[in-house]
Write a protein that holds these residues in place. Structure first.
Motif, short mmCIF file in Angstrom:
data_model
loop_
_atom_site.label_atom_id
_atom_site.label_comp_id
_atom_site.label_asym_id
_atom_site.label_seq_id
_atom_site.Cartn_x
_atom_site.Cartn_y
_atom_site.Cartn_z
N ASP A 122 23.47 17.86 -0.26
CA ASP A 122 22.38 16.87 0.75
C ASP A 122 23.61 15.62 1.17
N ASN A 123 24.31 15.64 2.25
CA ASN A 123 24.93 14.90 2.67
C ASN A 123 24.78 14.48 4.16
N HIS A 175 18.89 0.86 9.24
CA HIS A 175 17.25 1.05 9.08
C HIS A 175 18.48 2.75 8.38
N THR A 176 18.91 2.89 7.79
CA THR A 176 19.59 4.75 7.91
C THR A 176 19.12 5.39 6.69
N ILE A 177 17.87 4.76 6.15
CA ILE A 177 17.10 5.14 4.68
C ILE A 177 15.70 6.08 5.17
N ASN A 178 15.44 8.11 5.33
CA ASN A 178 14.68 8.22 6.02
C ASN A 178 14.43 9.36 5.34
N ILE A 179 13.85 8.81 3.81
CA ILE A 179 13.46 10.34 3.28
C ILE A 179 11.91 10.76 3.05
N GLY A 180 11.20 10.47 4.76
CA GLY A 180 9.50 10.70 5.18
C GLY A 180 9.03 10.87 3.53
N THR A 181 8.16 11.29 3.59
CA THR A 181 6.94 10.79 2.84
C THR A 181 7.60 11.39 1.11
N LYS A 203 17.62 13.44 6.06
CA LYS A 203 16.85 14.14 7.85
C LYS A 203 15.54 14.53 7.04
N ALA A 204 15.39 13.18 6.07
CA ALA A 204 13.60 13.31 5.96
C ALA A 204 13.06 14.96 5.66
N HIS A 234 25.57 9.81 -1.34
CA HIS A 234 24.26 7.81 -0.99
C HIS A 234 23.17 8.50 -1.15
N ASN A 235 22.70 9.71 -1.14
CA ASN A 235 21.24 9.60 -1.43
C ASN A 235 20.72 8.61 -2.43
N LEU A 236 19.20 8.66 -2.48
CA LEU A 236 18.80 7.41 -3.37
C LEU A 236 18.25 8.17 -4.24
#
Length: 440
Positions: A27-28, A248-254, A310-311, A339-341
């Motif tokens: 995932d990238n 604001h590029t961090i998008n992990i969804g719920t 991409k959540a 650079h994922n969380l």
């Protein structure tokens, strides 16, 4: 990076990134193929292909990788060699790989030099390889002609307190290299490797890039000249305007607490940190269990890697030993190379608080303990960079490191850089990814 350094008082060169993602399927945030990399070759400040990490794609002649190597075959190609057999090393070198910065021991380095590879001796904030390699060179009176220095991930505050390549020179002299050997490893050798024919020496036809020393043993710098002119000592910091798409590029969804669960049936594979290194070791051990789920503690921390672009909802969860975090959690959006969380902790509640906060601030470092955020550093630009002054950032990182050490992280580790490397899938033996624990 190339544009921003165009007017720097120094020469800044870049290597085209060969492994984005580090290995296929990771995932990238982007995919750079051979044709896209080829477009970069026209830029004179791109010297070659950087850090070919996916060694096995090279050795197995994967067409996707070979296209990149073919484009850059007449340039320098940096390597990333860990754990290859002699036959694999020869195959990797045969593909045109020129350098490596991942050596841990002198024996490794010597074998790679025998195969025609330049070895860059690394001394960073997390990986400390200089002493072992230089001691070997001194004891065997080895030829230093194909050795040089690098850092590969060093905090700004560490650079300011002890130096960058200057530290490598000073420490090498302390260990027994002659000053001439050490200074050539910092200048002439890398310049020759990368084909920078007008750099690396003081002679007719060379650029007058000079470091004037008060003391050669301790690398006490009196003055620095770039192209014959002294560099400015004080620069006025310019606040940069950041494009909105980089914020604001961090998008992990719920993300729910249940995603941190690890069901336990029997002994588990454990990620073990190796002190002073970025390699890891795998063990299989019995771990604490409560109601059929892993119950983390200070000895066995929980670690997760969460897809952030991409959540997708993907996250892997594993068990970490040697980080020793107690009564809290640490989260980072700086996690090599995708650079994922990445989040580590000894309890789910603080891990969730750290995860929620790091999303709110757009990425960075977060420490949580006892149900609240203790300290944070926003890296609001892509979750990797901040627009704040480096003095402010230095002080904040130093404070956060002290907090982490107070929560049990061993002093021999860098709590943020060591954590970031635990997601890098090309370093043995065992890593955490967005799809789970990966073993080599």
């Amino acid at each position: 990076m190339i544009n921003e350094t165009a007017s720097a008082q120094g020469d800044v060169y870049v290597m085209a990134p060969s492994c984005v993602p580090a290995v296929p399927g990771e995932d990238n945030g982007a995919i750079l193929d051979g044709d896209m990399l080829h477009k970069l070759q026209a830029n004179p400040r791109i010297l070659g292909l950087g850090e070919v990490m996916d060694c096995y794609s090279v050795i197995n002649s994967d067409p996707y990788m070979m296209k990149k190597l073919d484009y850059f075959k007449d340039t320098i190609m940096d390597g990333h060699i860990i754990g290859l057999s002699p036959e694999q090393l020869a195959s990797y070198r045969l593909a045109g790989i020129t350098t490596n910065h991942e050596c841990i021991s002198y024996e490794e380095a010597k074998e790679q030099v025998k195969n025609g590879i330049y070895v860059w001796i690394r001394e960073g904030s997390a990986a400390h390889n200089l002493d072992s390699i230089v001691k070997g060179l001194v004891e065997e009176q080895g030829n230093t002609e194909r050795y040089g220095f690098c850092t590969d991930d060093k905090h700004i505050e560490d650079i300011r307190s002890e130096g960058h390549i200057s530290y490598n020179i000073r420490r090498s002299i302390e260990l027994g290299l002659t000053p001439i050997q050490a200074y050539k490893m910092a200048s002439t050798h890398p310049a020759a490797c990368y084909g920078l024919k007008d750099l690396g020496a003081i002679a007719p036809g060379y650029s007058a890039n000079l470091v004037i020393l008060n003391d050669e043993q301790c690398v006490d710098i009196h003055e620095v000249f770039y192209k014959g002119k002294p560099i400015e000592r004080v620069l006025v910091r310019e606040e940069k305007v950041v494009p909105s798409e980089l914020l604001h590029t961090i998008n992990i969804g719920t993300f729910t607490k249940e995603k941190l669960d690890i069901s336990i049936e029997g002994p588990q594979a454990i990620i073990n940190i190796v002190p002073g290194q970025i390699v890891t070791q795998k063990t299989v051990e019995e771990v604490p269990v409560e109601n059929g789920l892993f119950k983390p503690n200070a000895e066995y921390n929980k670690i997760t890697c969460i897809e952030r672009y991409k959540a997708s909802g993907r996250n892997g969860v594993g068990i970490l030993k040697g980080f020793n975090l107690k009564n809290g959690a640490i989260a980072s959006s700086f996690a090599h190379d995708s650079h994922n969380l990445i989040v580590v902790g000894d309890n789910d509640a603080d891990m969730m608080i750290a995860i929620e906060r790091i999303c709110e601030i757009g990425g960075g470092y977060v420490i949580a303990s006892e149900g609240k955020v203790v300290e944070e550093l926003a890296l609001e630009v892509m979750g990797l960079i901040t627009n704040r002054p480096h003095e402010e950032v230095d002080a904040k990182v130093a404070k956060m490191k002290d907090i982490a050490y107070g929560m049990g992280v061993p002093k021999g580790l860098d709590p943020f850089i060591n954590l970031s490397f635990l997601a890098l899938t090309v370093i043995p033996e065992i890593r955490i990814t967005t799809t789970g624990v990966m073993e080599f």
